[in-house]
Enzyme design. Sequence first.
Site, PDB file in Angstrom:
ATOM      1  NE  ARG A 148     129.421  38.078  69.674  1.00  0.00           N
ATOM      2  CZ  ARG A 148     128.554  38.246  68.696  1.00  0.00           C
ATOM      3  NH1 ARG A 148     127.429  37.555  68.692  1.00  0.00           N
ATOM      4  NH2 ARG A 148     128.786  39.097  67.716  1.00  0.00           N
ATOM      5  CB  CYS A 165     124.058  48.254  77.100  1.00  0.00           C
ATOM      6  SG  CYS A 165     123.220  46.774  77.695  1.00  0.00           S
ATOM      7  CE  LYS A 193     132.054  47.686  73.156  1.00  0.00           C
ATOM      8  NZ  LYS A 193     130.723  47.139  73.429  1.00  0.00           N
ATOM      9  CD  GLN A 201     131.087  49.418  79.066  1.00  0.00           C
ATOM     10  OE1 GLN A 201     130.385  48.475  79.445  1.00  0.00           O
ATOM     11  NE2 GLN A 201     131.288  49.675  77.785  1.00  0.00           N
ATOM     12  CB  ALA A 246     127.433  42.001  81.156  1.00  0.00           C
ATOM     13  N   GLY A 264     133.276  44.423  66.372  1.00  0.00           N
ATOM     14  CA  GLY A 264     132.189  43.631  65.820  1.00  0.00           C
ATOM     15  C   GLY A 264     132.695  42.546  64.893  1.00  0.00           C
ATOM     16  N   PRO A 310     134.544  44.913  76.983  1.00  0.00           N
ATOM     17  CG  PRO A 310     133.233  46.845  77.183  1.00  0.00           C
ATOM     18  CD  PRO A 310     134.326  46.226  76.363  1.00  0.00           C
TER      19      PRO A 310
HETATM   20  C1  LIG Z   1     127.384  38.267  76.732  1.00  0.00           C
HETATM   21  C2  LIG Z   1     127.737  39.657  76.292  1.00  0.00           C
HETATM   22  C3  LIG Z   1     127.930  40.645  77.235  1.00  0.00           C
HETATM   23  C4  LIG Z   1     128.262  41.956  76.842  1.00  0.00           C
HETATM   24  N1  LIG Z   1     128.477  42.911  77.791  1.00  0.00           N
HETATM   25  C5  LIG Z   1     128.869  44.152  77.410  1.00  0.00           C
HETATM   26  C6  LIG Z   1     129.186  45.141  78.375  1.00  0.00           C
HETATM   27  O1  LIG Z   1     129.165  44.912  79.607  1.00  0.00           O
HETATM   28  N2  LIG Z   1     129.558  46.376  77.916  1.00  0.00           N
HETATM   29  C7  LIG Z   1     129.647  46.663  76.569  1.00  0.00           C
HETATM   30  O2  LIG Z   1     129.991  47.788  76.187  1.00  0.00           O
HETATM   31  N3  LIG Z   1     129.364  45.733  75.647  1.00  0.00           N
HETATM   32  C8  LIG Z   1     129.004  44.495  76.034  1.00  0.00           C
HETATM   33  N4  LIG Z   1     128.784  43.537  75.082  1.00  0.00           N
HETATM   34  C9  LIG Z   1     129.051  43.851  73.677  1.00  0.00           C
HETATM   35  C10 LIG Z   1     130.502  43.486  73.296  1.00  0.00           C
HETATM   36  O3  LIG Z   1     131.439  44.230  74.046  1.00  0.00           O
HETATM   37  C11 LIG Z   1     130.742  43.733  71.802  1.00  0.00           C
HETATM   38  O4  LIG Z   1     130.500  45.090  71.517  1.00  0.00           O
HETATM   39  C12 LIG Z   1     129.833  42.881  70.915  1.00  0.00           C
HETATM   40  O5  LIG Z   1     129.762  41.551  71.383  1.00  0.00           O
HETATM   41  C13 LIG Z   1     130.312  42.900  69.458  1.00  0.00           C
HETATM   42  O6  LIG Z   1     131.598  42.351  69.347  1.00  0.00           O
HETATM   43  P1  LIG Z   1     131.822  40.826  68.803  1.00  0.00           P
HETATM   44  O7  LIG Z   1     131.050  40.739  67.503  1.00  0.00           O
HETATM   45  O8  LIG Z   1     133.334  40.741  68.650  1.00  0.00           O
HETATM   46  O9  LIG Z   1     131.273  39.895  69.829  1.00  0.00           O
HETATM   47  C14 LIG Z   1     128.409  42.258  75.456  1.00  0.00           C
HETATM   48  C15 LIG Z   1     128.222  41.249  74.517  1.00  0.00           C
HETATM   49  C16 LIG Z   1     127.895  39.967  74.899  1.00  0.00           C
HETATM   50  C17 LIG Z   1     127.715  38.890  73.849  1.00  0.00           C
END
Ligand SMILES: Cc1cc2nc3c(=O)[nH]c(=O)nc-3n(C[C@H](O)[C@H](O)[C@H](O)COP(=O)(O)O)c2cc1C
Length: 317
Positions: free
Chosen positions: A229, A105, A143, A75, A23, A205, A21
């Site tokens: 990301r 969050c 989560k 979510q 945002a 992560g 997820p």
């Molecule tokens: C721009 C942005 C928006 C995010 N929005 C959400 C969200 O709506 N819900 C959520 O559980 N995590 C959200 N996250 C966290 C990601 O789902 C994820 O847990 C976090 O980026 C770590 O994973 P990564 O290192 O692969 O990016 C967001 C992260 C980013 C960068």
Amino acid sequence: MIINPLKIGGVTVKNNVFFAPLAGFSDASMRKICLKAGAGLAFTEMVSGKGLKYTPSASSELLFSYDDETVKAVQIFGSDVSVMKWVASSEHLKNFDIIDINMGCPVPKIYNNGEGSALLNDLDLASKIIKAVKSSGKAVTVKFRTGVTENKLVTRDFAVMCEQSGADLITVHGRTRNAYYQGEVNYTEIESAKNAVSIPVIANGGIFSKRDADVLMDRTGADGVMVARGALENPMIFSDILGIKPNFTIVDLIKEQTSLIKERYGNSRGAVIFRKQASYYLKGVKGSKRLKELIFASTSIDEVCSILTSALSKSSF
Ligand SMILES: Cc1cc2nc3c(=O)[nH]c(=O)nc-3n(C[C@H](O)[C@H](O)[C@H](O)COP(=O)(O)O)c2cc1C
């Protein structure tokens, strides 16, 4: 990593590599192309429980999905048990098979409201919320992060609480609230959750390549991974992780995505909606600063698509 279908409560998903997820990013069009590239499951961005109850028209667009999203996962976030219970069983979520609860969050607006990662401080309340959402009869996932601060990690206890409260799967983002999105992922903490529960554990992560996914699985023993990301930069990461060679490229996916956005929002509004995602696609591309300027000045998603696809066709990406 070993690719398996995964059972989440009464729902089976085709594989254990999920799209996170996000945002502002994981809308129906983005989920569609990530699923096409191979993701086993994709979540909507976080949607406010209170928002759905009191101002549903403002949140309803976030719930839009295409019919071919065969397993639909939403979510939601919130800390009011009765609101979360109501929302989970409401008409708003009737199309969804899986409800994920956001307990990770970090942003102050959410945290200071007692929502998202603030629930890591209050396991009793978190448990009540999970039970309330579970009373909908749907598959429920949670989560969360490893803790609020490094000196008070709660992963193991939180994982056990989730399972005992009825969660069907948990996703552990291996960073604390204070770390936001930076720094090392704590493999040991994710592993401690995996060893403490028998429901599936998804590790999240720092996955930006197949190798990152393999290492995260290997170091944590998790049942699957969630990519955030890394997928915004390149949705084809799912095919790479799965080891499949699709008959389409990132350029084809971007054309499909922009045409879906145009169909739904029009050429001009679509350009504005798609800008931030376009910037992610340009990460690491030569001349990206100038290309981003052009994209942010453009009022047509057709034009944005053509700038982007011509840049990506030329780059070795
Ligand atoms: C721009 C942005 C928006 C995010 N929005 C959400 C969200 O709506 N819900 C959520 O559980 N995590 C959200 N996250 C966290 C990601 O789902 C994820 O847990 C976090 O980026 C770590 O994973 P990564 O290192 O692969 O990016 C967001 C992260 C980013 C960068």
